[in-house]
Design a protein around this motif. Structure first.
Motif, PDB file in Angstrom:
ATOM      1  N   LYS A   1       9.007 105.041-135.972  1.00  0.00           N
ATOM      2  CA  LYS A   1       8.426 104.521-134.733  1.00  0.00           C
ATOM      3  C   LYS A   1       9.496 103.802-133.915  1.00  0.00           C
ATOM      4  N   ASP A   2      10.362 103.048-134.604  1.00  0.00           N
ATOM      5  CA  ASP A   2      11.472 102.378-133.913  1.00  0.00           C
ATOM      6  C   ASP A   2      12.407 103.408-133.283  1.00  0.00           C
ATOM      7  N   ILE A   3      12.681 104.473-134.036  1.00  0.00           N
ATOM      8  CA  ILE A   3      13.592 105.507-133.543  1.00  0.00           C
ATOM      9  C   ILE A   3      13.004 106.191-132.311  1.00  0.00           C
ATOM     10  N   ALA A   4      11.708 106.521-132.389  1.00  0.00           N
ATOM     11  CA  ALA A   4      11.064 107.208-131.275  1.00  0.00           C
ATOM     12  C   ALA A   4      10.968 106.312-130.046  1.00  0.00           C
ATOM     13  N   GLY A   5      10.830 105.008-130.274  1.00  0.00           N
ATOM     14  CA  GLY A   5      10.663 104.086-129.160  1.00  0.00           C
ATOM     15  C   GLY A   5      11.960 103.567-128.582  1.00  0.00           C
ATOM     16  N   TRP A   6      13.069 103.912-129.237  1.00  0.00           N
ATOM     17  CA  TRP A   6      14.354 103.417-128.743  1.00  0.00           C
ATOM     18  C   TRP A   6      14.795 104.240-127.554  1.00  0.00           C
ATOM     19  N   GLU A   7      14.983 103.592-126.430  1.00  0.00           N
ATOM     20  CA  GLU A   7      15.335 104.290-125.199  1.00  0.00           C
ATOM     21  C   GLU A   7      16.837 104.251-124.968  1.00  0.00           C
ATOM     22  N   LEU A   8      17.382 105.422-124.736  1.00  0.00           N
ATOM     23  CA  LEU A   8      18.807 105.545-124.450  1.00  0.00           C
ATOM     24  C   LEU A   8      18.982 105.568-122.940  1.00  0.00           C
ATOM     25  N   THR A   9      19.480 104.484-122.382  1.00  0.00           N
ATOM     26  CA  THR A   9      19.700 104.411-120.940  1.00  0.00           C
ATOM     27  C   THR A   9      21.166 104.667-120.623  1.00  0.00           C
ATOM     28  N   GLY A  10      21.462 104.805-119.353  1.00  0.00           N
ATOM     29  CA  GLY A  10      22.840 105.062-118.954  1.00  0.00           C
ATOM     30  C   GLY A  10      23.785 103.937-119.313  1.00  0.00           C
ATOM     31  N   ASP A  11      23.257 102.711-119.400  1.00  0.00           N
ATOM     32  CA  ASP A  11      24.104 101.554-119.709  1.00  0.00           C
ATOM     33  C   ASP A  11      24.219 101.284-121.203  1.00  0.00           C
ATOM     34  N   THR A  12      23.498 102.049-122.016  1.00  0.00           N
ATOM     35  CA  THR A  12      23.544 101.830-123.459  1.00  0.00           C
ATOM     36  C   THR A  12      24.936 102.133-124.002  1.00  0.00           C
ATOM     37  N   ARG A  13      25.465 101.218-124.796  1.00  0.00           N
ATOM     38  CA  ARG A  13      26.762 101.450-125.425  1.00  0.00           C
ATOM     39  C   ARG A  13      26.603 102.465-126.552  1.00  0.00           C
ATOM     40  N   VAL A  14      27.474 103.457-126.575  1.00  0.00           N
ATOM     41  CA  VAL A  14      27.405 104.504-127.594  1.00  0.00           C
ATOM     42  C   VAL A  14      28.779 104.686-128.231  1.00  0.00           C
ATOM     43  N   ASP A  15      28.771 105.378-129.349  1.00  0.00           N
ATOM     44  CA  ASP A  15      30.017 105.655-130.062  1.00  0.00           C
ATOM     45  C   ASP A  15      30.909 106.561-129.216  1.00  0.00           C
ATOM     46  N   GLY A  16      32.202 106.283-129.224  1.00  0.00           N
ATOM     47  CA  GLY A  16      33.116 107.035-128.375  1.00  0.00           C
ATOM     48  C   GLY A  16      33.826 108.188-129.053  1.00  0.00           C
ATOM     49  N   THR A  17      33.443 108.521-130.290  1.00  0.00           N
ATOM     50  CA  THR A  17      34.186 109.538-131.033  1.00  0.00           C
ATOM     51  C   THR A  17      34.167 110.897-130.341  1.00  0.00           C
ATOM     52  N   VAL A  18      32.975 111.379-129.980  1.00  0.00           N
ATOM     53  CA  VAL A  18      32.876 112.722-129.389  1.00  0.00           C
ATOM     54  C   VAL A  18      33.560 112.799-128.026  1.00  0.00           C
ATOM     55  N   PRO A  19      33.252 111.893-127.074  1.00  0.00           N
ATOM     56  CA  PRO A  19      33.972 111.973-125.799  1.00  0.00           C
ATOM     57  C   PRO A  19      35.479 111.775-125.955  1.00  0.00           C
ATOM     58  N   ARG A  20      35.884 111.027-126.975  1.00  0.00           N
ATOM     59  CA  ARG A  20      37.327 110.859-127.216  1.00  0.00           C
ATOM     60  C   ARG A  20      37.952 112.192-127.623  1.00  0.00           C
ATOM     61  N   LEU A  21      37.306 112.896-128.550  1.00  0.00           N
ATOM     62  CA  LEU A  21      37.822 114.196-128.983  1.00  0.00           C
ATOM     63  C   LEU A  21      37.803 115.205-127.840  1.00  0.00           C
ATOM     64  N   GLN A  22      36.766 115.140-127.014  1.00  0.00           N
ATOM     65  CA  GLN A  22      36.691 116.056-125.875  1.00  0.00           C
ATOM     66  C   GLN A  22      37.822 115.790-124.884  1.00  0.00           C
ATOM     67  N   THR A  23      38.112 114.513-124.652  1.00  0.00           N
ATOM     68  CA  THR A  23      39.212 114.159-123.751  1.00  0.00           C
ATOM     69  C   THR A  23      40.545 114.644-124.307  1.00  0.00           C
ATOM     70  N   MET A  24      40.751 114.460-125.602  1.00  0.00           N
ATOM     71  CA  MET A  24      41.990 114.920-126.231  1.00  0.00           C
ATOM     72  C   MET A  24      42.129 116.435-126.133  1.00  0.00           C
ATOM     73  N   ALA A  25      41.018 117.152-126.361  1.00  0.00           N
ATOM     74  CA  ALA A  25      41.058 118.611-126.313  1.00  0.00           C
ATOM     75  C   ALA A  25      41.385 119.110-124.907  1.00  0.00           C
ATOM     76  N   LEU A  26      40.833 118.447-123.894  1.00  0.00           N
ATOM     77  CA  LEU A  26      41.117 118.858-122.519  1.00  0.00           C
ATOM     78  C   LEU A  26      42.578 118.592-122.156  1.00  0.00           C
ATOM     79  N   GLN A  27      43.111 117.471-122.628  1.00  0.00           N
ATOM     80  CA  GLN A  27      44.525 117.205-122.353  1.00  0.00           C
ATOM     81  C   GLN A  27      45.413 118.200-123.097  1.00  0.00           C
TER      82      GLN A  27
END
Length: 248
Positions: A136-162
Motif C-alpha cells: 500500500k505504501d509502494i502504491a501510494g508513493w508518488e514520484l514527482t518531478g522534484d523527487t530525488r532519484v538514484d543517478g546510476t542509470v542517467p549516469r551510465l546513459q551520459t557516459m555512453a553518449l559521450q
C-alpha cells in the motif's frame, strides 16, 4: 603560551602514564573541554595520560557499555533481500529511505559495505523499518518531478553518449538539462525524476548515433568527448543492461 589552537594546548599537556597526581597545566583558556584532572575531557581533548584521567576515561566506557550490549542485531542478508524486493517493486533507494526513515547512506552501506566488504549484521530496527514498507505504501508513493532519484542509470546513459562522441554542450542543448547536472551525475551524485526523464529521452533518441561534425567547433567537441570516454573506459553499450524504472 603564545601559541593558539588545540595543538598548542595538547603539546604541553602532561602525558605520563605513571603520574598518580594531577600535574600542572600550561596556561589554556580554550572553551572546548574541561581543564579539570580526573575527567574524560582531559583525557580525550587535552591528551592527558595521568592515572586519574585514564581512570575517568575507562569508567566512562564501562558506564555506557550496556548501550551497545542491549542493541539487537539481525542478519544483513535479510535486509539486502528486502531492499532488492523493494527495488523490483519500483521503489528507488531515495523512496525507501523516505518510507522507512532509514538514512539512505545506511541503505547503501548495507548493499556495498566498507571497502566492498560484505556487511554481516544490521540493527533489528533497520530491518523492521524496511519490512514495514507495505505494498500500500509502494502504491501510494508518488514520484514527482522534484523527487530525488538514484543517478546510476542517467549516469551510465551520459557516459555512453559521450563514448559515441556527444559532448556535454550538445547534451545540455538538446535535453535542456544544465551542464552542472551532468557534471554532478558523473561525479556520483543523484538527480531528480524530471532530469532522469529528460536524460532517458535524450538517450533513447541519440543512442548509437553520431554527432554532427560539419564545423571545426563540432569536430573539436567530438574529439574531446571521445578522448574523455577513452580515458575513463566508457563504451557506447554500457547503459544497455542498466536497471531502469520508467515512470508510469
Amino acid at each position: 603560551m603564545s601559541q593558539d589552537g588545540p595543538s598548542a594546548h595538547m603539546s604541553s599537556m602532561p602525558s605520563s602514564l605513571t603520574a598518580t597526581e594531577p600535574t600542572n597545566l600550561a596556561i589554556c583558556d580554550c572553551t572546548k573541554a574541561s581543564h579539570e584532572h580526573g575527567t574524560r575531557d582531559m583525557y580525550g581533548y587535552h591528551k592527558c595520560r595521568c592515572i586519574p584521567c585514564g581512570t575517568a576515561n575507562r569508567e566512562y566506557y564501562r558506564s555506557t557499555a550496556h548501550l551497545t550490549r542491549t542493541r539487537k542485531w539481525a542478519d544483513a542478508e535479510l535486509a539486502r533481500k528486502r531492499i532488492f524486493q523493494l527495488r523490483e517493486a519500483g521503489l528507488t533507494m531515495e523512496a525507501m529511505a523516505d518510507l522507512s526513515t532509514v538514512n539512505i547512506a545506511n541503505l547503501h552501506y548495507i548493499l556495498r559495505g566498507p571497502g566492498g566488504r560484505t556487511v554481516k549484521r544490521v540493527l533489528t530496527s533497520t530491518l523492521d523499518a524496511l519490512n514495514a514498507i507495505s505494498y500500500k505504501d509502494i502504491a501510494g508513493w508518488e514520484l514527482t518531478g522534484d523527487t530525488r532519484v538514484d543517478g546510476t542509470v542517467p549516469r551510465l546513459q551520459t557516459m555512453a553518449l559521450q563514448a559515441a562522441g556527444w559532448c556535454p554542450e550538445d547534451l545540455s542543448e538538446l535535453s535542456g538539462v544544465g551542464r552542472q547536472t551532468f557534471n554532478k551525475l558523473l561525479r556520483g551524485f543523484g538527480t531528480t525524476e524530471e532530469m532522469r526523464r529528460r536524460i532517458d529521452s535524450l538517450y533513447t533518441g541519440l543512442r548509437r548515433t553520431a554527432p554532427p561534425q560539419d564545423t571545426p567547433l563540432q569536430q573539436m567537441r567530438v574529439r574531446r568527448a571521445l578522448r574523455k570516454a577513452e580515458a575513463n573506459g566508457w563504451t557506447v553499450d554500457m547503459a544497455d543492461d542498466a536497471e531502469h524504472a520508467r515512470a508510469a
